[in-house]
Design a protein around this motif. Structure first.
Motif, PDB file in Angstrom:
ATOM      1  N   ILE A 188      57.847 -11.152  47.627  1.00  0.00           N
ATOM      2  CA  ILE A 188      58.547 -10.830  48.875  1.00  0.00           C
ATOM      3  C   ILE A 188      57.776 -11.381  50.067  1.00  0.00           C
ATOM      4  O   ILE A 188      58.348 -12.000  50.978  1.00  0.00           O
ATOM      5  N   PHE A 189      56.459 -11.170  50.095  1.00  0.00           N
ATOM      6  CA  PHE A 189      55.662 -11.635  51.217  1.00  0.00           C
ATOM      7  C   PHE A 189      55.734 -13.157  51.347  1.00  0.00           C
ATOM      8  O   PHE A 189      55.827 -13.693  52.453  1.00  0.00           O
ATOM      9  N   GLU A 190      55.672 -13.854  50.210  1.00  0.00           N
ATOM     10  CA  GLU A 190      55.745 -15.313  50.251  1.00  0.00           C
ATOM     11  C   GLU A 190      57.130 -15.771  50.692  1.00  0.00           C
ATOM     12  O   GLU A 190      57.269 -16.735  51.456  1.00  0.00           O
ATOM     13  N   ARG A 191      58.165 -15.087  50.226  1.00  0.00           N
ATOM     14  CA  ARG A 191      59.524 -15.428  50.642  1.00  0.00           C
ATOM     15  C   ARG A 191      59.713 -15.207  52.136  1.00  0.00           C
ATOM     16  O   ARG A 191      60.510 -15.890  52.790  1.00  0.00           O
ATOM     17  N   CYS A 192      58.972 -14.257  52.681  1.00  0.00           N
ATOM     18  CA  CYS A 192      59.085 -13.936  54.105  1.00  0.00           C
ATOM     19  C   CYS A 192      58.083 -14.707  54.963  1.00  0.00           C
ATOM     20  O   CYS A 192      57.783 -14.299  56.092  1.00  0.00           O
ATOM     21  N   GLY A 193      57.570 -15.799  54.456  1.00  0.00           N
ATOM     22  CA  GLY A 193      56.705 -16.665  55.251  1.00  0.00           C
ATOM     23  C   GLY A 193      55.238 -16.328  55.223  1.00  0.00           C
ATOM     24  O   GLY A 193      54.448 -16.934  55.961  1.00  0.00           O
ATOM     25  N   GLY A 194      54.830 -15.409  54.375  1.00  0.00           N
ATOM     26  CA  GLY A 194      53.416 -15.064  54.286  1.00  0.00           C
ATOM     27  C   GLY A 194      52.626 -16.119  53.532  1.00  0.00           C
ATOM     28  O   GLY A 194      53.058 -16.597  52.477  1.00  0.00           O
ATOM     29  N   LEU A 195      51.484 -16.510  54.059  1.00  0.00           N
ATOM     30  CA  LEU A 195      50.599 -17.475  53.419  1.00  0.00           C
ATOM     31  C   LEU A 195      49.334 -16.764  52.955  1.00  0.00           C
ATOM     32  O   LEU A 195      48.783 -15.924  53.679  1.00  0.00           O
ATOM     33  N   ARG A 196      48.878 -17.113  51.759  1.00  0.00           N
ATOM     34  CA  ARG A 196      47.656 -16.484  51.250  1.00  0.00           C
ATOM     35  C   ARG A 196      46.483 -16.849  52.139  1.00  0.00           C
ATOM     36  O   ARG A 196      46.190 -18.018  52.366  1.00  0.00           O
ATOM     37  N   ASN A 197      45.819 -15.828  52.636  1.00  0.00           N
ATOM     38  CA  ASN A 197      44.698 -16.036  53.542  1.00  0.00           C
ATOM     39  C   ASN A 197      43.361 -15.817  52.858  1.00  0.00           C
ATOM     40  O   ASN A 197      42.379 -16.493  53.169  1.00  0.00           O
ATOM     41  N   SER A 198      43.312 -14.870  51.930  1.00  0.00           N
ATOM     42  CA  SER A 198      42.060 -14.592  51.227  1.00  0.00           C
ATOM     43  C   SER A 198      42.344 -13.831  49.940  1.00  0.00           C
ATOM     44  O   SER A 198      43.428 -13.269  49.770  1.00  0.00           O
ATOM     45  N   GLU A 199      41.376 -13.836  49.047  1.00  0.00           N
ATOM     46  CA  GLU A 199      41.452 -13.077  47.805  1.00  0.00           C
ATOM     47  C   GLU A 199      40.128 -12.368  47.611  1.00  0.00           C
ATOM     48  O   GLU A 199      39.072 -12.899  47.952  1.00  0.00           O
ATOM     49  N   CYS A 200      40.173 -11.169  47.084  1.00  0.00           N
ATOM     50  CA  CYS A 200      38.935 -10.427  46.873  1.00  0.00           C
ATOM     51  C   CYS A 200      39.018  -9.600  45.596  1.00  0.00           C
ATOM     52  O   CYS A 200      40.093  -9.428  45.020  1.00  0.00           O
ATOM     53  N   ILE A 201      37.881  -9.113  45.165  1.00  0.00           N
ATOM     54  CA  ILE A 201      37.782  -8.243  44.003  1.00  0.00           C
ATOM     55  C   ILE A 201      37.306  -6.873  44.474  1.00  0.00           C
ATOM     56  O   ILE A 201      36.286  -6.763  45.165  1.00  0.00           O
ATOM     57  N   ASP A 202      38.066  -5.846  44.137  1.00  0.00           N
ATOM     58  CA  ASP A 202      37.669  -4.476  44.456  1.00  0.00           C
ATOM     59  C   ASP A 202      37.012  -3.841  43.242  1.00  0.00           C
ATOM     60  O   ASP A 202      37.564  -3.895  42.139  1.00  0.00           O
ATOM     61  N   PHE A 203      35.831  -3.268  43.438  1.00  0.00           N
ATOM     62  CA  PHE A 203      35.122  -2.570  42.364  1.00  0.00           C
ATOM     63  C   PHE A 203      35.080  -1.075  42.656  1.00  0.00           C
ATOM     64  O   PHE A 203      34.923  -0.656  43.809  1.00  0.00           O
ATOM     65  N   HIS A 204      35.239  -0.272  41.599  1.00  0.00           N
ATOM     66  CA  HIS A 204      35.004   1.163  41.667  1.00  0.00           C
ATOM     67  C   HIS A 204      33.822   1.460  40.747  1.00  0.00           C
ATOM     68  O   HIS A 204      33.894   1.204  39.547  1.00  0.00           O
ATOM     69  N   PHE A 205      32.748   1.973  41.293  1.00  0.00           N
ATOM     70  CA  PHE A 205      31.584   2.349  40.496  1.00  0.00           C
ATOM     71  C   PHE A 205      31.581   3.867  40.351  1.00  0.00           C
ATOM     72  O   PHE A 205      31.429   4.588  41.339  1.00  0.00           O
ATOM     73  N   TRP A 206      31.760   4.330  39.128  1.00  0.00           N
ATOM     74  CA  TRP A 206      31.843   5.774  38.881  1.00  0.00           C
ATOM     75  C   TRP A 206      30.477   6.312  38.485  1.00  0.00           C
ATOM     76  O   TRP A 206      29.873   5.873  37.508  1.00  0.00           O
ATOM     77  N   LEU A 207      29.983   7.286  39.264  1.00  0.00           N
ATOM     78  CA  LEU A 207      28.658   7.854  39.068  1.00  0.00           C
ATOM     79  C   LEU A 207      28.793   9.314  38.673  1.00  0.00           C
ATOM     80  O   LEU A 207      29.417  10.100  39.383  1.00  0.00           O
ATOM     81  N   GLY A 208      28.214   9.671  37.541  1.00  0.00           N
ATOM     82  CA  GLY A 208      28.245  11.063  37.114  1.00  0.00           C
ATOM     83  C   GLY A 208      27.412  11.918  38.042  1.00  0.00           C
ATOM     84  O   GLY A 208      26.380  11.508  38.542  1.00  0.00           O
ATOM     85  N   SER A 209      27.877  13.125  38.302  1.00  0.00           N
ATOM     86  CA  SER A 209      27.120  14.042  39.151  1.00  0.00           C
ATOM     87  C   SER A 209      27.463  15.466  38.769  1.00  0.00           C
ATOM     88  O   SER A 209      28.498  15.723  38.140  1.00  0.00           O
ATOM     89  N   LYS A 210      26.648  16.389  39.126  1.00  0.00           N
ATOM     90  CA  LYS A 210      26.906  17.791  38.823  1.00  0.00           C
ATOM     91  C   LYS A 210      27.879  18.366  39.834  1.00  0.00           C
ATOM     92  O   LYS A 210      27.924  17.948  40.990  1.00  0.00           O
ATOM     93  N   ARG A 211      28.653  19.337  39.372  1.00  0.00           N
ATOM     94  CA  ARG A 211      29.589  20.002  40.271  1.00  0.00           C
ATOM     95  C   ARG A 211      28.778  20.760  41.336  1.00  0.00           C
ATOM     96  O   ARG A 211      27.763  21.362  41.049  1.00  0.00           O
ATOM     97  N   PHE A 212      29.237  20.678  42.579  1.00  0.00           N
ATOM     98  CA  PHE A 212      28.544  21.416  43.648  1.00  0.00           C
ATOM     99  C   PHE A 212      29.549  21.869  44.686  1.00  0.00           C
ATOM    100  O   PHE A 212      30.700  21.464  44.656  1.00  0.00           O
TER     101      PHE A 212
END
Length: 212
Positions: A188-212
């Protein structure tokens, strides 16, 4: 029950090689995201409007509270997000996050306008838009369209309305970010004239912790 904390990290795709080893690290989730930028003018919006035959009306949502139907569409906007595809995030957490997000858009905390598509008072889609003063542009946040209406041009109609609102604010650029795997949104974005400007990678780092 052990609780977890999550650390978010986003890196540009051309720097991803430096972080490649992290993809195999236990407790790590990653996903690709793309950003589009559209340069706006009256001719572009006119062509988008006239190319669509949808009978839905796109209007500004005026209430200060998100109705249940709008909340549903807010959650629907996140179906392909990293918060839904990350197996470490429970569905209830994902749902609560996006329900809060759409409410924050409605009360103008996370968006400056909420545009909804409706026909016979039934909501069939939503797009939220926020002004980015620093970049002299707007940014699309939540975007969702009913499955039944995806082939009717409703997605284009919503984006065209977001573009028109942007022009009405005296701005001529609209930015959009979405997951690379969200084929409907990227098309849809490309059809509506959007041009790719950048690409990135999102990381989620899951850290165990005690309930508090």
């Amino acid at each position: 029950t052990q609780e977890y904390r999550v650390v978010f990290c986003s890196v540009s795709k051309h720097e991803d090689a430096r972080f490649a080893a992290l993809r195999c690290t236990p407790g790590t989730f990653f996903s690709e995201k793309v950003e589009y930028v559209a340069s706006l003018n009256d001719s572009l919006i006119s062509s988008l409007v006239h190319s669509n035959k949808t009978r839905h009306e796109v209007v500004e949502y005026g209430d200060k509270r998100a109705c249940p139907e709008l909340t549903k569409w807010g959650v629907e906007a996140g179906r392909l997000s990293r918060y839904h595809t990350d197996p470490n995030i429970r569905y209830e957490q994902f749902e609560a996050l996006y329900a809060s997000w759409i409410q924050n858009c409605v009360d103008r905390t996370a968006a400056d306008v909420v545009l909804v598509a409706k026909r016979d008072e039934v909501l069939a889609g939503v797009v939220t838009v926020k002004v980015d003063t620093e970049n002299e542009s707007t940014r699309i946040g939540l975007f969702a369209v009913s499955e039944d209406c995806k082939k009717m041009g409703l997605g284009v109609a919503l984006i065209a309305a977001a573009y028109q609102w942007t022009l009405d604010q005296g701005l001529r650029k609209c930015e959009m970010k979405t997951q690379a795997g969200n084929v409907f949104a990227t098309e849809i974005f490309e059809r509506c004239g959007g041009l790719r400007n950048s690409e990135c990678i999102d990381f989620h780092f899951w850290l165990g912790s005690k309930r508090f």
